[in-house]
Design an enzyme around this catalytic site. Structure first.
Site, PDB file in Angstrom:
ATOM      1  N   CYS A 233       5.073  32.936  -6.959  1.00 24.36           N
ATOM      2  CA  CYS A 233       5.685  32.975  -8.298  1.00 24.36           C
ATOM      3  C   CYS A 233       5.287  34.287  -8.975  1.00 24.36           C
ATOM      4  O   CYS A 233       4.885  34.319 -10.123  1.00 24.36           O
ATOM      5  CB  CYS A 233       5.335  31.755  -9.136  1.00 24.36           C
ATOM      6  SG  CYS A 233       3.569  31.460  -9.288  1.00 24.36           S
TER       7      CYS A 233
ATOM      8  N   ALA B 281      -0.365  23.116  -0.912  1.00 28.24           N
ATOM      9  CA  ALA B 281       0.467  22.099  -1.577  1.00 28.24           C
ATOM     10  C   ALA B 281       0.155  21.927  -3.057  1.00 28.24           C
ATOM     11  O   ALA B 281       1.027  21.574  -3.843  1.00 28.24           O
ATOM     12  CB  ALA B 281       0.331  20.763  -0.858  1.00 28.24           C
TER      13      ALA B 281
END
Length: 404
Positions: A354, A233
């Site tokens: 990413c 997270a």
């Protein structure tokens, strides 16, 4: 543009911390911006953008300035002079700029720009890896896109407001935004501004989150009342998006190995009006095993090279090492193996990074599906986002469904 001594000194101090003391650029710039209360938004903008610019083009500017690492302050002033000359800024008659060969700088820039590693200012090994994984043409375009300044994108917190209301509210504070087609909660700033000082931010009406990153929670296909686990997270950008999509109903378990990041998430959740998140520090395997076969949805926003977000973190390319990339690929497969067991039969899993490298993305998913744990899952779809095609961050996300 006229150069101001105190602002230029701030930039040089910042570059010293980033290049010589291995500090992270974003943290250094945050500190620099608090240095002088008298600075206006234009002053702070100059310090932040100039520092990022010289970090981004470090290899090229060092080559033009004929300086080598570790850079002393004189070296950094020479690189600053290169930056200013290429921007067309007249150098003041300060001792740091004495004897700067401005005409030679422009000629050298033209000559060195013929080489991709210098033109795009990238370490050789990253360039080789990019070519091997994406091919010459695609990698060349992606590198150029990763060297452009990223837009500021907001994600509307739909627990508190609508995109239309937020747009009007920001317009009243002289911040213009536009909708982005295909991104239901996103607003793009037409001009850069410090949105963190706005009342709208303080009231939790939005978070700053790139458009590509906003696609991840959407792909998870959450519904109010579900049990969702966000396994990596961090400070919780995607956790908060999931909470808004769930309308605050159900349960989100936000996990991370760093307690400091989860503390930031707690503060952000309070501001966002999110109250269905349980925070779990991963200091053992116990919290993971407790959730085996329990979650309707699991998000693995995996640790990665970050090569899709160099526009935002230009110093990452100087901090990355080949050994780290090899190690992180092992970590990615490991978290897929462990965290996938939390998905209950009929539930869904999203694996995201990413990065733009197939070896961290689709190859990891394909390798996982061939393992014992992976045979429990069906591949549904994936999305490969490249900055030069989308205009947003480079990202990858794959949706898998556990067989009922």
């Amino acid at each position: 543009m006229r150069l101001h001594r105190n602002l230029c000194f701030a930039v040089i101090d910042g570059l010293t911390s980033i290049f010589n003391e291995d500090e992270y650029a974003d943290k250094v710039i945050q500190k620099l911006l608090k240095r002088d209360k008298r600075w206006g938004s234009r002053d702070r903008g100059f310090v932040a953008e100039t520092t990022y610019d010289i970090v981004r083009w470090k290899r090229l500017y060092a080559e033009i300035a004929e300086v080598k690492e570790p850079f002393d302050r004189d070296n950094l002033w020479r690189m600053f002079a290169v930056w200013a000359t290429l921007k067309g800024i007249k150098l003041p008659d300060w001792k740091y700029f004495e004897g700067t060969p401005t005409r030679k700088i422009k000629g050298k820039f033209d000559e060195l720009s013929k080489s991709r590693v210098l033109r795009e200012s990238i370490p050789d090994w990253i360039d080789d890896m990019g070519v091997a994984e994406l091919g010459e043409v695609k990698w060349t375009k992606e590198l150029a896109a990763q060297n452009k300044q990223a837009d500021v994108i907001l994600r509307t917190n739909t627990l508190k407001t609508t995109k239309e209301k937020l747009q009007n509210l920001l317009f009243d504070q002289n911040i213009e935004t536009e909708f982005i087609k295909g991104y239901p909660s996103a607003l793009k700033l037409t001009e850069r501004a410090n949105v963190f000082v706005t009342e709208a931010f303080k009231k939790g009406f939005f978070e700053v989150q790139d458009a590509s990153s906003q696609m991840v929670a959407e792909m998870l296909d959450v519904k109010p009342g579900m049990k969702v686990v966000d396994t990596c997270a961090g400070a919780g950008g995607k956790t908060l998006h999931i909470a808004s999509l769930m309308q605050n109903k159900g349960q989100i378990v936000a996990m991370d190995i760093y307690e400091s990041k989860l503390k930031k998430l707690k503060i952000r959740a309070r501001r966002n009006g999110v109250h269905n998140v349980d925070l779990k520090v991963l200091d053992s395997t116990k919290p993971i095993k407790k959730l085996y076969n329990k979650a309707d949805r699991v998000l693995i926003d995996a640790p990665c090279s970050g090569l899709g977000v160099l526009r935002r973190n230009p110093d990452a390319k100087w901090k990355l090492e080949p050994e780290f990339i090899d190690r992180i690929r092992g970590v990615q497969q490991d978290v897929l193996q462990k965290y996938s067991k939390m998905v209950k039969p009929g539930g869904k899993l999203v694996y995201a990074t990413c990065s733009v490298l197939p070896s961290e993305n689709q190859n990891q998913v394909q390798a996982f599906l061939k393992t014992e744990a992976g045979t429990e899952f069906t591949f549904v779809k994936d999305k490969k986002v490249l900055a030069h095609e989308s205009g947003f961050d480079g990202f990858y996300m794959a949706l898998l469904e556990r067989k009922a």
